[in-house]
Design an enzyme around this catalytic site. Structure first.
Site, mmCIF file in Angstrom:
data_model
loop_
_atom_site.group_PDB
_atom_site.id
_atom_site.type_symbol
_atom_site.label_atom_id
_atom_site.label_comp_id
_atom_site.label_asym_id
_atom_site.label_seq_id
_atom_site.Cartn_x
_atom_site.Cartn_y
_atom_site.Cartn_z
ATOM 1 N N HIS A 1 -3.720 8.090 5.040
ATOM 2 C CA HIS A 1 -5.023 8.712 4.778
ATOM 3 C C HIS A 1 -6.190 7.776 5.051
ATOM 4 C CE1 HIS A 1 -2.525 11.367 1.877
ATOM 5 N NE2 HIS A 1 -2.610 11.920 3.060
ATOM 6 N N GLY B 1 5.818 5.923 -6.552
ATOM 7 C CA GLY B 1 4.505 6.204 -7.117
ATOM 8 C C GLY B 1 3.781 7.377 -6.502
ATOM 9 N N SER C 1 3.725 11.867 -6.529
ATOM 10 C CA SER C 1 4.262 13.169 -6.948
ATOM 11 C C SER C 1 4.561 14.037 -5.736
ATOM 12 C CB SER C 1 3.261 13.884 -7.851
ATOM 13 O OG SER C 1 2.051 14.133 -7.133
ATOM 14 N N ASN D 1 -2.280 5.772 -0.047
ATOM 15 C CA ASN D 1 -3.420 5.179 -0.741
ATOM 16 C C ASN D 1 -4.465 4.661 0.247
ATOM 17 O OD1 ASN D 1 -1.909 5.674 -3.017
ATOM 18 N ND2 ASN D 1 -1.101 3.588 -3.141
ATOM 19 N N VAL D 2 -5.713 4.606 -0.215
ATOM 20 C CA VAL D 2 -6.815 4.157 0.638
ATOM 21 C C VAL D 2 -7.420 2.856 0.098
ATOM 22 C CG1 VAL D 2 -7.350 6.497 1.416
ATOM 23 C CG2 VAL D 2 -8.485 5.614 -0.636
#
Length: 292
Positions: A141, A240, A242, A124-125
């Site tokens: 990321h 959380g 995929s 997540n960012v």
């Protein structure tokens, strides 16, 4: 405990059943047996903070709209693409930057403090793990809260850039429609037409969020660093995600190669389900606090 003070925002959380007591026991056993737990999180851990993910059935960005995130090559190549990106980001920033960590982020922070969590890697960012207080962490990321110059590498805070935007666009106004996982909002071409984008104040170069856009790659140094942390670990928990994006999936493949037990906590199917020791279809914020 501080984890009980946050109430979840379920607007972007897919429907799921409550945690099964037997599965809670299995997860408890897994965590208890882990001495150096390697955790990887994805957009599904932040949905309970009110940030949508991309792929969830019915509620993810791809399910609700035909919008796709900006591609790295397009951002670098096209001034009009950058103008469009930054105009939408400017409008979305006040809301996106105000999101707060939810129970799941706080639980993982507590596991780190207890010495249970060896390393956390987030795809997540949104900076929510940082806001929660996690320190043994890699932002795979990058993070939208930082901006850097593609020419000279100078870094500034995204909040500082917001002030530059406001100074350059004192009369520019646009209303946002919807928000994406990276803080992007939906604006028309007419709305972004007159938006002014500042250049790097040091060299006049192009400013870009410190984020790996789609079509770009994570640096070799960062990947190697994460592989080293995984090599020190004795188990892997995916929460959380995929795992559709290879930049994260490769670490699950490496964990399988090392024969580490892998547990998946994600609503909906993942790329790792077929070789996980345990798969749990529950909300991260509902299940993780049950583990002691």
């Amino acid at each position: 405990r501080s984890v009980s003070r946050t109430s979840p925002n379920l607007a972007f959380v897919p429907a799921c059943l409550p945690p099964d007591p037997m599965e809670v026991e299995e997860l408890q056993r897994f965590v208890s047996n882990s001495k150096r737990l390697f955790v990887m999180t994805g957009a599904g851990i932040s949905t309970e903070s009110g940030i949508p993910d991309y792929r969830s059935e019915g509620v993810g960005l791809y399910a609700r709209t035909d919008r796709r995130p900006i591609q790295h090559a397009e951002f670098v190549r096209s001034a009009s693409a950058r103008q469009r990106y930054w105009a939408r980001n400017f409008v979305g920033w006040p809301q996106f930057s105000s999101h707060q960590p939810n129970t799941a982020h706080l639980v993982l922070r507590d596991w780190e403090k207890l010495g249970k969590l060896h390393w956390l890697v987030t795809q997540n960012v949104d900076a929510l793990h940082t806001k929660a207080g996690s320190q043994r962490m890699t932002e795979l990321h990058g993070c939208t809260h930082r901006v850097f110059c593609l020419a000279c590498g100078d870094q500034i805070l995204r909040s500082e850039l917001q002030e530059h935007f406001e100074a350059l666009n004192p009369t520019w106004k646009a209303e946002a429609f919807g928000v994406a996982p990276d803080g992007d909002v939906f604006l028309t071409d007419e709305q972004v037409h007159n938006f002014q984008v500042p250049a790097c104040h040091k060299c006049g170069g192009i400013l870009k969020p410190d984020v790996t856009f789609f079509g770009d790659t994570v640096s070799r140094e960062k990947v190697n660093f994460v592989h080293e942390r995984l090599a020190e670990s004795d188990s892997m928990l995916v929460a959380g995600s995929s795992m559709q994006v290879y930049s994260g999936y490769r670490f699950a493949l490496a964990a399988r190669e090392k024969q580490l037990p892998i547990v998946i906590l994600n609503i909906g199917p993942t790329r790792v389900d077929h070789f996980a020791s345990l798969k749990l279809n529950s909300r991260c914020g509902e299940l993780l606090p049950l583990i002691v």
